[in-house]
Motif scaffolding. Structure first.
Motif, PDB file in Angstrom:
ATOM      1  N   HIS A  91       0.852  -1.195   0.000  1.00  0.00           N
ATOM      2  CA  HIS A  91       0.000   0.000   0.000  1.00  0.00           C
ATOM      3  C   HIS A  91       0.884   1.239   0.000  1.00  0.00           C
ATOM      4  O   HIS A  91       1.830   1.332   0.785  1.00  0.00           O
ATOM      5  CB  HIS A  91      -0.909   0.010   1.225  1.00  0.00           C
ATOM      6  CG  HIS A  91      -1.902   1.128   1.219  1.00  0.00           C
ATOM      7  ND1 HIS A  91      -3.092   1.070   0.521  1.00  0.00           N
ATOM      8  CD2 HIS A  91      -1.880   2.347   1.808  1.00  0.00           C
ATOM      9  CE1 HIS A  91      -3.766   2.187   0.689  1.00  0.00           C
ATOM     10  NE2 HIS A  91      -3.047   2.985   1.462  1.00  0.00           N
ATOM     11  N   ARG A  92       0.565   2.191  -0.875  1.00  0.00           N
ATOM     12  CA  ARG A  92       1.277   3.471  -0.913  1.00  0.00           C
ATOM     13  C   ARG A  92       0.498   4.526  -0.141  1.00  0.00           C
ATOM     14  O   ARG A  92      -0.626   4.873  -0.515  1.00  0.00           O
ATOM     15  CB  ARG A  92       1.429   3.958  -2.357  1.00  0.00           C
ATOM     16  CG  ARG A  92       2.550   3.317  -3.129  1.00  0.00           C
ATOM     17  CD  ARG A  92       2.666   3.945  -4.497  1.00  0.00           C
ATOM     18  NE  ARG A  92       3.676   3.272  -5.297  1.00  0.00           N
ATOM     19  CZ  ARG A  92       3.871   3.493  -6.600  1.00  0.00           C
ATOM     20  NH1 ARG A  92       3.104   4.377  -7.228  1.00  0.00           N
ATOM     21  NH2 ARG A  92       4.799   2.844  -7.261  1.00  0.00           N
ATOM     22  N   HIS A 119       2.144  -3.994   3.788  1.00  0.00           N
ATOM     23  CA  HIS A 119       3.502  -3.679   3.321  1.00  0.00           C
ATOM     24  C   HIS A 119       3.502  -2.235   2.840  1.00  0.00           C
ATOM     25  O   HIS A 119       2.867  -1.901   1.834  1.00  0.00           O
ATOM     26  CB  HIS A 119       3.903  -4.609   2.183  1.00  0.00           C
ATOM     27  CG  HIS A 119       5.317  -4.427   1.716  1.00  0.00           C
ATOM     28  ND1 HIS A 119       6.355  -4.140   2.577  1.00  0.00           N
ATOM     29  CD2 HIS A 119       5.872  -4.494   0.476  1.00  0.00           C
ATOM     30  CE1 HIS A 119       7.485  -4.046   1.898  1.00  0.00           C
ATOM     31  NE2 HIS A 119       7.221  -4.247   0.625  1.00  0.00           N
ATOM     32  N   VAL A 120       4.206  -1.365   3.566  1.00  0.00           N
ATOM     33  CA  VAL A 120       4.226   0.062   3.254  1.00  0.00           C
ATOM     34  C   VAL A 120       5.332   0.338   2.258  1.00  0.00           C
ATOM     35  O   VAL A 120       6.510   0.097   2.528  1.00  0.00           O
ATOM     36  CB  VAL A 120       4.448   0.891   4.534  1.00  0.00           C
ATOM     37  CG1 VAL A 120       4.465   2.382   4.200  1.00  0.00           C
ATOM     38  CG2 VAL A 120       3.370   0.588   5.548  1.00  0.00           C
ATOM     39  N   ILE A 121       4.948   0.826   1.081  1.00  0.00           N
ATOM     40  CA  ILE A 121       5.920   1.235   0.065  1.00  0.00           C
ATOM     41  C   ILE A 121       5.669   2.712  -0.240  1.00  0.00           C
ATOM     42  O   ILE A 121       4.695   3.073  -0.885  1.00  0.00           O
ATOM     43  CB  ILE A 121       5.826   0.352  -1.193  1.00  0.00           C
ATOM     44  CG1 ILE A 121       4.380   0.235  -1.676  1.00  0.00           C
ATOM     45  CG2 ILE A 121       6.405  -1.020  -0.926  1.00  0.00           C
ATOM     46  CD1 ILE A 121       4.256  -0.379  -3.047  1.00  0.00           C
ATOM     47  N   THR A 122       6.556   3.550   0.238  1.00  0.00           N
ATOM     48  CA  THR A 122       6.347   4.991   0.126  1.00  0.00           C
ATOM     49  C   THR A 122       6.456   5.467  -1.312  1.00  0.00           C
ATOM     50  O   THR A 122       5.809   6.437  -1.705  1.00  0.00           O
ATOM     51  CB  THR A 122       7.347   5.732   1.027  1.00  0.00           C
ATOM     52  OG1 THR A 122       7.095   5.318   2.377  1.00  0.00           O
ATOM     53  CG2 THR A 122       7.198   7.227   0.912  1.00  0.00           C
ATOM     54  N   TYR A 142       8.123  10.479   2.674  1.00  0.00           N
ATOM     55  CA  TYR A 142       8.432   9.707   3.880  1.00  0.00           C
ATOM     56  C   TYR A 142       7.900  10.393   5.138  1.00  0.00           C
ATOM     57  O   TYR A 142       7.478   9.726   6.087  1.00  0.00           O
ATOM     58  CB  TYR A 142       9.935   9.448   3.982  1.00  0.00           C
ATOM     59  CG  TYR A 142      10.354   8.266   3.139  1.00  0.00           C
ATOM     60  CD1 TYR A 142       9.950   6.975   3.486  1.00  0.00           C
ATOM     61  CD2 TYR A 142      11.115   8.417   1.985  1.00  0.00           C
ATOM     62  CE1 TYR A 142      10.316   5.872   2.717  1.00  0.00           C
ATOM     63  CE2 TYR A 142      11.472   7.334   1.212  1.00  0.00           C
ATOM     64  CZ  TYR A 142      11.066   6.055   1.572  1.00  0.00           C
ATOM     65  OH  TYR A 142      11.404   4.975   0.802  1.00  0.00           O
ATOM     66  N   ARG A 143       7.903  11.716   5.161  1.00  0.00           N
ATOM     67  CA  ARG A 143       7.289  12.409   6.306  1.00  0.00           C
ATOM     68  C   ARG A 143       5.789  12.142   6.337  1.00  0.00           C
ATOM     69  O   ARG A 143       5.201  11.946   7.405  1.00  0.00           O
ATOM     70  CB  ARG A 143       7.570  13.910   6.237  1.00  0.00           C
ATOM     71  CG  ARG A 143       9.011  14.276   6.523  1.00  0.00           C
ATOM     72  CD  ARG A 143       9.209  15.769   6.722  1.00  0.00           C
ATOM     73  NE  ARG A 143       8.880  16.562   5.555  1.00  0.00           N
ATOM     74  CZ  ARG A 143       7.854  17.390   5.460  1.00  0.00           C
ATOM     75  NH1 ARG A 143       7.019  17.523   6.487  1.00  0.00           N
ATOM     76  NH2 ARG A 143       7.642  18.077   4.354  1.00  0.00           N
ATOM     77  N   PHE A 188       7.862  -2.839   6.024  1.00  0.00           N
ATOM     78  CA  PHE A 188       8.262  -1.526   5.505  1.00  0.00           C
ATOM     79  C   PHE A 188       9.481  -1.702   4.610  1.00  0.00           C
ATOM     80  O   PHE A 188      10.437  -2.386   4.975  1.00  0.00           O
ATOM     81  CB  PHE A 188       8.604  -0.590   6.661  1.00  0.00           C
ATOM     82  CG  PHE A 188       8.702   0.865   6.304  1.00  0.00           C
ATOM     83  CD1 PHE A 188       7.659   1.732   6.575  1.00  0.00           C
ATOM     84  CD2 PHE A 188       9.845   1.368   5.706  1.00  0.00           C
ATOM     85  CE1 PHE A 188       7.745   3.077   6.250  1.00  0.00           C
ATOM     86  CE2 PHE A 188       9.950   2.708   5.372  1.00  0.00           C
ATOM     87  CZ  PHE A 188       8.888   3.569   5.645  1.00  0.00           C
ATOM     88  N   GLY A 189       9.451  -1.096   3.430  1.00  0.00           N
ATOM     89  CA  GLY A 189      10.579  -1.160   2.513  1.00  0.00           C
ATOM     90  C   GLY A 189      11.135   0.221   2.210  1.00  0.00           C
ATOM     91  O   GLY A 189      10.400   1.213   2.181  1.00  0.00           O
ATOM     92  N   GLY A 190      12.434   0.287   1.981  1.00  0.00           N
ATOM     93  CA  GLY A 190      13.085   1.545   1.634  1.00  0.00           C
ATOM     94  C   GLY A 190      14.521   1.544   2.103  1.00  0.00           C
ATOM     95  O   GLY A 190      14.807   1.110   3.227  1.00  0.00           O
ATOM     96  N   ALA A 191      15.435   2.038   1.258  1.00  0.00           N
ATOM     97  CA  ALA A 191      16.860   1.967   1.581  1.00  0.00           C
ATOM     98  C   ALA A 191      17.483   3.318   1.907  1.00  0.00           C
ATOM     99  O   ALA A 191      18.616   3.363   2.378  1.00  0.00           O
ATOM    100  CB  ALA A 191      17.626   1.337   0.405  1.00  0.00           C
TER     101      ALA A 191
END
Length: 393
Positions: A91-92, A119-122, A142-143, A188-191
């Motif tokens: 979900h975005r 699953h949070v995908i910004t 992201y904020r 949560f995903g993100g690098a």
């Protein structure tokens, strides 16, 4: 806590290789669509879900892009056609109000108790965000995600009307008539640094793409430190593309076929899905690894990542079933509790991966794997021992 396995849900056969090693070459966007058939193929989705359930998977990922079918509908189909399999529904934040999103997830969970995860995908692709009308930059997104998850969790737990005052969301008297019987897990995903700041605060499971062991060890340390500020201890997930076979030679022969087919289709698939991963930190990290060589650790293969521009989960483990299982176990020794594995021939590989699931699960259960914490057993080799020390496990 047993090791968790997550596969992939899809409403049509989609892969870098065209869905199978014998598929015809694709040379244009229209041919790419034609080769895969209708976007919604109910029978295919049902069979894919059942294949994962029969192979012992815990969940399947319902992915998301600006052109994807509605994920809630797809998730409900998966859950309705299986009895045990769960879903990890991507979900975005930013397109649905957090109170409504919370009720949607809680409603799905009420029909299928305990089988739903968020699953949070910004969103790392500015152009793909813009297709749905979001023109904000990544730091802003992201904020916004941070606030979104504040409100979602409040909605899931509040027994009395609540107010919320943020920069992006304001709620007056919010409440939901449907509340999860038990907490819905948040992945949560993100690098990027912005991703870690937001994800470490909220994630029950922080997800990484398949980097070499040293890179995953560094990332675990980074997220653990950021999460400790909030008094949290998240679990971790790694996404990989296993290429197993009866022998190592046969596996590498199959890998060569996968790379050949991927190179033939790479341009057409980029046009078909219209995605640009060049600005994503996760993709940059994978491409940096690929530039240093095609094989890392024992058998982490990066050639497909190089050929596709590291478009998502694109690093593979190549070897015999026992060798691939051994490499998956190396990640669990770093503290990884979730393995998201999907193949280059999605349905056939979902059926075949049952052997890997059984091998890895038997070993982790034998050594008393406890998810977020590494059990006090000697690792398989010195390299893993050094890395365990690096993450403080």
């Amino acid at each position: 806590m047993s090791i968790e396995f997550i596969g992939i849900a899809a409403t049509q056969p989609v892969s870098e290789t065209g869905g199978g090693p014998a598929a015809p070459s694709v040379s244009s966007q229209s041919e790419a669509h034609a080769a895969q058939g209708a976007v919604i193929q109910p029978a295919y989705l049902r069979e894919l879900a059942l294949a994962h359930e029969r192979s012992g998977f815990d969940r399947v990922l319902v992915a998301h892009s600006s052109a994807s079918p509605d994920g809630f509908t797809v998730a409900d189909q998966v859950l309705s056609h299986t009895t045990r399999l769960g879903v990890l529904l991507a979900h975005r934040p930013g397109f649905v109000s957090p109170t409504l999103a919370a009720r949607k997830f809680a409603t799905l969970d009420a029909f299928h108790p305990g089988r739903v995860a968020l699953h949070v995908i910004t969103g790392g692709d500015d152009a793909d965000q813009a297709r749905d009308g979001d023109l904000s930059d990544k730091p802003t997104r992201y904020r916004r995600t941070d606030e979104f998850l504040d409100v979602v969790r409040r909605t899931w737990t509040a027994t009395e009307p609540f107010d919320y005052e943020g920069d992006f969301y304001q709620v007056r008297g919010g409440r939901s008539a449907v509340l999860p019987a038990r907490p819905i897990p948040v992945y949560f995903g993100g690098a990027s640094d912005d991703a870690v700041r937001a994800g470490a605060k909220h994630a029950d499971v922080y997800a990484f793409w398949g980097e070499p062991l040293a890179g995953i060890a560094d990332r675990i340390r980074q997220v653990r430190a950021a999460a400790a500020v909030h008094g949290r201890t998240p679990n971790f997930s790694v996404s990989l593309r296993p290429v197993p076979a009866a022998t190592e030679t046969e596996a590498w022969r199959r890998a060569e076929d996968i790379l050949r087919l991927t190179k033939e289709r790479a341009g057409a698939l980029r046009k078909a899905f219209n995605l640009d991963h060049s600005t994503q930190e996760g993709s940059r990290r994978l491409l940096d690894v690929a530039a240093r060589g095609d094989v890392h650790d024992k058998r982490l293969w990066t050639a497909v990542a190089k050929a596709t521009g590291a478009a998502g989960n694109s690093t593979a483990l190549v070897g015999s079933y026992e060798q691939v299982a051994e490499s998956l176990l190396d990640y669990t020794r770093l503290g990884v509790g979730t393995l998201l594995i999907r193949g280059f021939s999605p349905l056939e590989d979902a059926r075949d991966y049952g052997a890997l699931v059984d091998l890895v699960r038997a070993e982790t259960e034998a050594r008393g794997f406890t998810g977020n914490r590494v059990p006090p057993v000697a690792p398989a080799q010195a390299g893993s021992r050094d890395l365990l020390g690096a993450v403080g496990a």
